[in-house]
Design an enzyme around this catalytic site. Structure first.
Site: not given
Length: 402
Positions: A339, A148, A402, A210
């Site tokens: 992940e 990522r 957020w 992301d």
């Protein structure tokens, strides 16, 4: 009949806060369940201690499905991250016990192996594009086949996902840090560093990104279309998931795969996303989506619609959750990716796990149960320390996601 004799809520902070539920049966068998909810840890601890633990004593630990229904359907106030995390802790601990009683690792109880190892992705980031490229090279040197990529937007100190002092841990202050954010600057900059990664390292590995809920649906659609040339494995959480239909607009405009779900807690939260095939990967996780029992239901539903798993695995989920996830990942047919952020060194003093990493994959332990042990003496050396996740504000001062 064997019964649940004791249930303890254990809180420790070896580099970050973890809440663990330990259930002990009348035969002396113990099971562990992760109950960590980053930034709201004590809410789950209280829910367990004050409302759940008294209900467990004297019950049959083998009746996992009945216990799940009792704690979920038997309560009038359902769902939500606090409730589902508490239920997950009980459920995971009971699977741990069942495996130990049977003398089998949990994945064997779930049907056995569907794969030899679990493909994982790690995080690479940097304060600028060059620093990101250096970190991607580091990850490749460690054997990761999926990475990522995040880089700090120039002039925007609140960019999500960028490491500080070698680690990324967003819950870092006793009160929420308020970080600036500019969607416009992000949309201009992010495609440039994703292309730079491909230009330097090519296409022989999986590249992920992301968005972290920062875009509106049409902004996310435009972003996904713009980066189609870098062939992302997925763009994660492109927009807040409260409106599941918002993802239809994204889907209509881009072929970039979409991953959603780390902040969602039940099959009902992802039902439309899956059945309408608005996403490609569902990221719900053991600890926040009701445990192994409920997460398996989510993944079974997803399999019917060619949606694969991609469970959240940040370092704010304890090694107990990680082990449970790897057992489930090993067994399900529609696994996608897992992940893997790793943990501070102190965590291994408290949690001893049999999960191992090699060549871009995590490998499950063959020890009975989950294969994780909890060290009370080590845990006592790391007292709870209040930490909050940040709050994002746009440059005009208004609060942003957020």
């Amino acid at each position: 009949m064997t019964t649940i004799e004791r249930a303890e809520v254990l809180i420790t902070s070896p580099g970050r806060n973890f809440v663990t539920l330990r259930i002990t049966t009348s035969d002396g068998v113990t099971g562990l369940g992760d109950a960590t909810l980053n930034g709201r840890e004590l809410a789950v601890a209280s829910y367990l201690e004050d409302h759940i633990v008294p209900l467990l004593i004297g019950r049959d630990p083998a009746r996992i499905e009945d216990m799940w229904q009792y704690l979920y359907r038997g309560a009038y106030w359902r769902r939500g991250p606090v409730t589902m995390t508490a239920i997950a802790a009980v459920d995971t601990a009971l699977w741990d016990i069942k495996g130990k009683v049977a003398g089998l690792p949990v994945y064997q109880l779930l049907g056995g192996r569907s794969r030899d190892g679990v493909l994982v992705y790690t995080h690479a980031s940097g304060s600028d594009t060059e620093a990101l490229l250096d970190d991607v090279a580091r990850a490749q040197d460690l054997g990761y086949q999926a990475i990522r990529a995040q880089a700090a937007v120039p002039g925007i100190a609140g960019t999500y996902g960028v490491k500080k002092n070698g680690r990324y841990e967003p819950a870092n202050s006793s009160l929420p840090e308020e970080q600036p954010w500019s969607t416009e600057d992000y949309l201009r900059f992010a495609p440039t560093y994703l292309r730079a990664v491909r230009e330097r390292f090519g296409f022989d590995f999986h590249l992920l990104h992301d968005v972290h809920h920062r875009l509106t649906p049409i902004e996310a659609a435009r972003f996904g279309k713009e980066v189609e040339d870098v062939r992302l494995f997925w763009m994660e959480d492109p927009t807040p998931a409260e409106s599941q239909d918002a993802f239809r607009l994204i889907r209509e405009h881009t072929t970039t795969p979409v991953a959603v779900g780390e902040a969602l807690t039940s099959i009902w939260d992802v039902q439309h996303l899956i059945t309408a095939q608005l996403i490609d990967y569902v990221r719900t996780t053991v600890v926040h989506a009701g445990g192994i029992t409920h997460l398996r239901r989510i993944f079974d539903l997803a399999a019917l619609y060619q949606v694969r798993s991609g469970s959240h695995g940040a370092s704010d989920l304890s090694p107990v959750c990680q082990a449970a996830a790897i057992h489930l990942d090993t067994a399900i047919p529609n696994f996608g990716i897992q992940e893997h952020m790793g943990y501070p060194e102190q965590v291994s003093e408290v949690f001893r796990t049999g999960v191992t990493y090699a060549d871009g994959h995590l490998h499950v332990s063959d020890a009975p149960g989950l294969g994780v042990e909890y060290d009370d003496e080590a845990a006592a050396r790391f007292p709870y320390s209040p930490k909050y996740l940040p709050v994002a504000r746009r440059l005009d001062g208004s609060v942003h996601d957020w």
